[in-house]
Motif scaffolding. Structure first.
Motif, mmCIF file in Angstrom:
data_model
loop_
_atom_site.group_PDB
_atom_site.id
_atom_site.type_symbol
_atom_site.label_atom_id
_atom_site.label_comp_id
_atom_site.label_asym_id
_atom_site.label_seq_id
_atom_site.Cartn_x
_atom_site.Cartn_y
_atom_site.Cartn_z
ATOM 1 N N LYS A 24 -49.825 -32.984 -62.770
ATOM 2 C CA LYS A 24 -48.701 -33.927 -62.892
ATOM 3 C C LYS A 24 -47.557 -33.295 -63.689
ATOM 4 O O LYS A 24 -46.385 -33.384 -63.306
ATOM 5 C CB LYS A 24 -49.179 -35.213 -63.567
ATOM 6 C CG LYS A 24 -48.110 -36.274 -63.676
ATOM 7 C CD LYS A 24 -48.648 -37.555 -64.305
ATOM 8 C CE LYS A 24 -47.551 -38.594 -64.290
ATOM 9 N NZ LYS A 24 -47.482 -39.364 -65.492
ATOM 10 N N LYS A 63 -45.778 -30.660 -61.543
ATOM 11 C CA LYS A 63 -44.944 -31.294 -60.513
ATOM 12 C C LYS A 63 -43.659 -31.855 -61.115
ATOM 13 O O LYS A 63 -42.579 -31.719 -60.534
ATOM 14 C CB LYS A 63 -45.719 -32.396 -59.798
ATOM 15 C CG LYS A 63 -46.764 -31.871 -58.843
ATOM 16 C CD LYS A 63 -47.545 -33.008 -58.209
ATOM 17 C CE LYS A 63 -48.681 -32.479 -57.362
ATOM 18 N NZ LYS A 63 -49.515 -33.551 -56.835
ATOM 19 N N GLU A 64 -43.776 -32.471 -62.274
ATOM 20 C CA GLU A 64 -42.596 -33.031 -62.934
ATOM 21 C C GLU A 64 -41.669 -31.937 -63.448
ATOM 22 O O GLU A 64 -40.448 -32.006 -63.256
ATOM 23 C CB GLU A 64 -43.019 -33.951 -64.079
ATOM 24 C CG GLU A 64 -43.633 -35.252 -63.603
ATOM 25 C CD GLU A 64 -44.199 -36.099 -64.733
ATOM 26 O OE1 GLU A 64 -44.122 -35.704 -65.920
ATOM 27 O OE2 GLU A 64 -44.745 -37.175 -64.412
ATOM 28 N N ALA A 65 -42.222 -30.923 -64.074
ATOM 29 C CA ALA A 65 -41.408 -29.848 -64.652
ATOM 30 C C ALA A 65 -40.661 -29.058 -63.585
ATOM 31 O O ALA A 65 -39.541 -28.594 -63.814
ATOM 32 C CB ALA A 65 -42.280 -28.911 -65.486
ATOM 33 N N HIS A 66 -41.273 -28.920 -62.417
ATOM 34 C CA HIS A 66 -40.681 -28.111 -61.355
ATOM 35 C C HIS A 66 -40.132 -28.948 -60.210
ATOM 36 O O HIS A 66 -39.747 -28.398 -59.171
ATOM 37 C CB HIS A 66 -41.698 -27.089 -60.841
ATOM 38 C CG HIS A 66 -42.098 -26.107 -61.891
ATOM 39 N ND1 HIS A 66 -41.326 -25.024 -62.235
ATOM 40 C CD2 HIS A 66 -43.183 -26.068 -62.702
ATOM 41 C CE1 HIS A 66 -41.918 -24.352 -63.199
ATOM 42 N NE2 HIS A 66 -43.037 -24.964 -63.513
ATOM 43 N N LYS A 67 -40.148 -30.267 -60.424
ATOM 44 C CA LYS A 67 -39.615 -31.200 -59.427
ATOM 45 C C LYS A 67 -40.185 -30.928 -58.028
ATOM 46 O O LYS A 67 -39.450 -30.776 -57.051
ATOM 47 C CB LYS A 67 -38.087 -31.159 -59.423
ATOM 48 C CG LYS A 67 -37.476 -31.602 -60.749
ATOM 49 C CD LYS A 67 -35.986 -31.400 -60.767
ATOM 50 C CE LYS A 67 -35.320 -31.838 -62.040
ATOM 51 N NZ LYS A 67 -35.872 -31.453 -63.293
ATOM 52 N N ILE A 68 -41.489 -30.886 -57.958
ATOM 53 C CA ILE A 68 -42.185 -30.612 -56.699
ATOM 54 C C ILE A 68 -42.480 -31.931 -55.995
ATOM 55 O O ILE A 68 -43.140 -32.799 -56.549
ATOM 56 C CB ILE A 68 -43.493 -29.832 -56.951
ATOM 57 C CG1 ILE A 68 -43.191 -28.493 -57.616
ATOM 58 C CG2 ILE A 68 -44.255 -29.647 -55.644
ATOM 59 C CD1 ILE A 68 -44.411 -27.749 -58.095
ATOM 60 N N ASN A 69 -41.988 -32.033 -54.769
ATOM 61 C CA ASN A 69 -42.204 -33.245 -53.983
ATOM 62 C C ASN A 69 -42.973 -32.969 -52.692
ATOM 63 O O ASN A 69 -43.432 -33.892 -52.044
ATOM 64 C CB ASN A 69 -40.858 -33.902 -53.622
ATOM 65 C CG ASN A 69 -40.111 -34.340 -54.857
ATOM 66 O OD1 ASN A 69 -40.715 -34.809 -55.810
ATOM 67 N ND2 ASN A 69 -38.801 -34.181 -54.843
ATOM 68 N N GLN A 70 -43.073 -31.722 -52.296
ATOM 69 C CA GLN A 70 -43.729 -31.384 -51.035
ATOM 70 C C GLN A 70 -45.113 -30.794 -51.289
ATOM 71 O O GLN A 70 -45.450 -30.439 -52.406
ATOM 72 C CB GLN A 70 -42.863 -30.418 -50.219
ATOM 73 C CG GLN A 70 -42.873 -28.976 -50.694
ATOM 74 C CD GLN A 70 -41.977 -28.690 -51.884
ATOM 75 O OE1 GLN A 70 -41.293 -29.563 -52.404
ATOM 76 N NE2 GLN A 70 -41.991 -27.468 -52.357
ATOM 77 N N ASN A 114 -40.751 -23.795 -70.703
ATOM 78 C CA ASN A 114 -40.031 -23.515 -69.446
ATOM 79 C C ASN A 114 -40.486 -22.236 -68.759
ATOM 80 O O ASN A 114 -39.684 -21.465 -68.256
ATOM 81 C CB ASN A 114 -38.523 -23.475 -69.680
ATOM 82 C CG ASN A 114 -37.988 -24.823 -70.083
ATOM 83 O OD1 ASN A 114 -38.349 -25.831 -69.492
ATOM 84 N ND2 ASN A 114 -37.159 -24.849 -71.121
#
Length: 159
Positions: free
Chosen positions: A15, A18-25, A158
């Motif tokens: 989680k 996904k949030e840190a790297h803005k992963i949606n796919q 980061n």
């Protein structure tokens, strides 16, 4: 082996990533490549395939960290496919090189079909390698938790 505590931590890490790297796919292909890479790095620490090398000084800390790296990706797949928390090791041969080859084959099968069955077999073979190397379950969990903490620090910084 009971993976409940590891799965709980991996859910949080996935989680956070996904949030840190803005992963949606879906990024399963990248995870497969990462898994091959990490298992290769683990094999490189074992050095059993290096028939040309006389002196094989194994750094146990590096070995455990590389094992934990592979486990991170495997557990992410376990979460994705709803695997059971308890998975028994599968030792197909006491020949570590044969077991490693079977691990790579199982990753290939996983790349063709991400299923609960294929993920469970991958994990079983992987912890089978740990059993061949006499790595106890508590040390696997401890190594995972140490690397997991390091991964959270990387996200914070980061990485």
């Amino acid at each position: 082996m009971n993976f409940k505590s590891i799965i709980d931590q991996q859910i949080l890490l996935d989680k956070a990533i996904k949030e840190a790297h803005k992963i949606n796919q879906d990024y399963s292909n990248q995870m497969i490549i990462a898994l091959y890479t990490e298992v290769g790095e683990f094999a490189n620490e074992i050095q059993s395939f290096k028939y040309w090398k006389k002196s094989k000084n194994i750094d146990q800390n590096n070995l455990l960290e590389e094992f934990a790296d592979g486990l991170h990706f495997l557990i992410s797949f376990a979460i994705k496919t709803n695997c059971n928390y308890i998975i028994e090791p599968l030792v197909l041969s006491n020949d570590i090189n044969y077991q490693l080859l079977e691990m790579f084959k199982s990753i290939y099968k996983l790349s063709k079909k991400i299923s609960r069955r294929n993920v469970t077999k991958c994990i079983a073979i992987y912890i089978g390698i740990a059993k061949i190397l006499n790595i106890e379950d508590d040390l696997i969990i401890e190594s995972y938790m140490l690397k997991n903490k390091k991964n959270f620090e990387r996200i914070k910084n980061n990485y």
